[in-house]
Design a protein around this motif. Structure first.
Motif, PDB file in Angstrom:
ATOM      1  N   HIS A  66       1.012  -1.327  -0.036  1.00 29.69           N
ATOM      2  CA  HIS A  66      -0.061  -0.022   0.066  1.00 29.69           C
ATOM      3  C   HIS A  66       1.062   1.409  -0.042  1.00 29.69           C
ATOM      4  N   LEU A  67       0.651   2.321  -0.809  1.00 31.77           N
ATOM      5  CA  LEU A  67       1.548   3.327  -1.109  1.00 31.77           C
ATOM      6  C   LEU A  67       0.782   4.523  -0.674  1.00 31.77           C
ATOM      7  N   GLY A  68      -0.089   4.430   0.339  1.00 34.00           N
ATOM      8  CA  GLY A  68      -1.252   5.575   0.629  1.00 34.00           C
ATOM      9  C   GLY A  68      -2.469   5.161   0.386  1.00 34.00           C
ATOM     10  N   CYS A  86       4.647  10.644  -0.412  1.00 35.88           N
ATOM     11  CA  CYS A  86       4.341  11.978   0.031  1.00 35.88           C
ATOM     12  C   CYS A  86       3.014  12.228   0.076  1.00 35.88           C
ATOM     13  N   GLU A  87       2.529  12.588   1.410  1.00 39.43           N
ATOM     14  CA  GLU A  87       1.111  12.571   1.913  1.00 39.43           C
ATOM     15  C   GLU A  87       0.329  14.045   1.080  1.00 39.43           C
ATOM     16  N   ARG A  88       1.072  14.745   0.324  1.00 36.88           N
ATOM     17  CA  ARG A  88       0.490  15.870  -0.231  1.00 36.88           C
ATOM     18  C   ARG A  88       0.129  15.451  -1.865  1.00 36.88           C
ATOM     19  N   CYS A  89       1.379  15.013  -2.441  1.00 38.72           N
ATOM     20  CA  CYS A  89       1.090  15.126  -3.861  1.00 38.72           C
ATOM     21  C   CYS A  89       0.828  13.499  -4.100  1.00 38.72           C
ATOM     22  N   PRO A  94      11.054   4.382  -3.906  1.00 45.00           N
ATOM     23  CA  PRO A  94      11.517   3.174  -3.553  1.00 45.00           C
ATOM     24  C   PRO A  94      12.504   3.811  -2.532  1.00 45.00           C
ATOM     25  N   ILE A  95      13.087   2.870  -1.524  1.00 45.81           N
ATOM     26  CA  ILE A  95      13.953   3.400  -0.658  1.00 45.81           C
ATOM     27  C   ILE A  95      15.147   2.015  -0.840  1.00 45.81           C
ATOM     28  N   ALA A  96      16.230   2.434  -1.147  1.00 47.86           N
ATOM     29  CA  ALA A  96      17.436   1.581  -1.254  1.00 47.86           C
ATOM     30  C   ALA A  96      17.631   0.633  -0.291  1.00 47.86           C
ATOM     31  N   ASP A  97      18.142  -0.499  -0.458  1.00 43.81           N
ATOM     32  CA  ASP A  97      18.181  -1.508   0.479  1.00 43.81           C
ATOM     33  C   ASP A  97      18.982  -1.090   1.806  1.00 43.81           C
ATOM     34  N   ILE A 122       6.756   4.548   4.316  1.00 44.47           N
ATOM     35  CA  ILE A 122       6.991   5.813   5.244  1.00 44.47           C
ATOM     36  C   ILE A 122       6.166   6.845   4.586  1.00 44.47           C
ATOM     37  N   VAL A 123       5.309   7.583   5.387  1.00 44.76           N
ATOM     38  CA  VAL A 123       4.641   8.568   4.840  1.00 44.76           C
ATOM     39  C   VAL A 123       5.343  10.001   5.354  1.00 44.76           C
ATOM     40  N   GLY A 124       5.444  11.062   4.675  1.00 47.46           N
ATOM     41  CA  GLY A 124       5.711  12.307   4.830  1.00 47.46           C
ATOM     42  C   GLY A 124       5.603  13.238   3.658  1.00 47.46           C
ATOM     43  N   ARG A 125       6.457  14.144   3.527  1.00 48.76           N
ATOM     44  CA  ARG A 125       6.423  15.263   2.528  1.00 48.76           C
ATOM     45  C   ARG A 125       7.734  15.267   1.679  1.00 48.76           C
ATOM     46  N   CYS A 126       7.343  15.082   0.374  1.00 50.70           N
ATOM     47  CA  CYS A 126       8.648  14.988  -0.480  1.00 50.70           C
ATOM     48  C   CYS A 126       9.350  16.731  -0.351  1.00 50.70           C
ATOM     49  N   VAL A 127      10.587  16.639  -1.086  1.00 54.53           N
ATOM     50  CA  VAL A 127      11.226  18.015  -1.174  1.00 54.53           C
ATOM     51  C   VAL A 127      10.328  19.077  -1.962  1.00 54.53           C
TER      52      VAL A 127
END
Length: 130
Positions: A66-68, A86-89, A94-97, A122-127
């Protein structure tokens, strides 16, 4: 990971390699990001696509993530162990191993819990959205 290797894995688990199952594997191989069952079906039988995804997940070839908000998505196992969304957009990356390993170690050190990060992002906001 090649189509031949995936087909061999499916057969080694005693499953048939039907035309739809092969199509699902090909589409997952070609995908740059996790896909929904509807995206994988491309207007064909979605219920059969779900059944095939379930069978492939049971033998460890496919991961359900699930990606959001929204429907679950599917990817080949081993592509990425974790994601950040990103919780906004809604953009998912992917996160590197090695980075994921460091994150898991940090969570364990701070909380005493071994974090999976393998089914939910992991949910947050992108740059771009900060």
């Amino acid at each position: 990971m090649t189509e031949a290797a995936l087909v061999n894995t499916v057969r080694a688990h005693g499953l048939r390699v039907s035309a739809l199952r092969r199509t699902v594997l090909r589409r997952l191989l070609a995908a740059d990001a996790p896909l929904t069952a509807e995206e994988l079906a491309r207007g064909e039988d979605v219920a059969s696509t779900y059944r095939n995804l379930n069978a492939l997940e049971t033998i460890g070839v496919v991961r359900h993530i699930h990606l959001g908000h929204g429907p679950g998505r599917y990817t080949l196992s081993g592509r990425s162990a974790g994601w950040v969304t990103c919780e906004r957009c809604g953009r998912s990356t992917p996160i590197a191993d090695d980075a994921l390993h460091r994150l898991r170690e940090a969570v364990l050190a701070v909380t005493g819990y071994q974090a999976g990060f393998n089914r939910f992002p992991i949910v947050g906001r992108c740059v771009d959205c900060i």
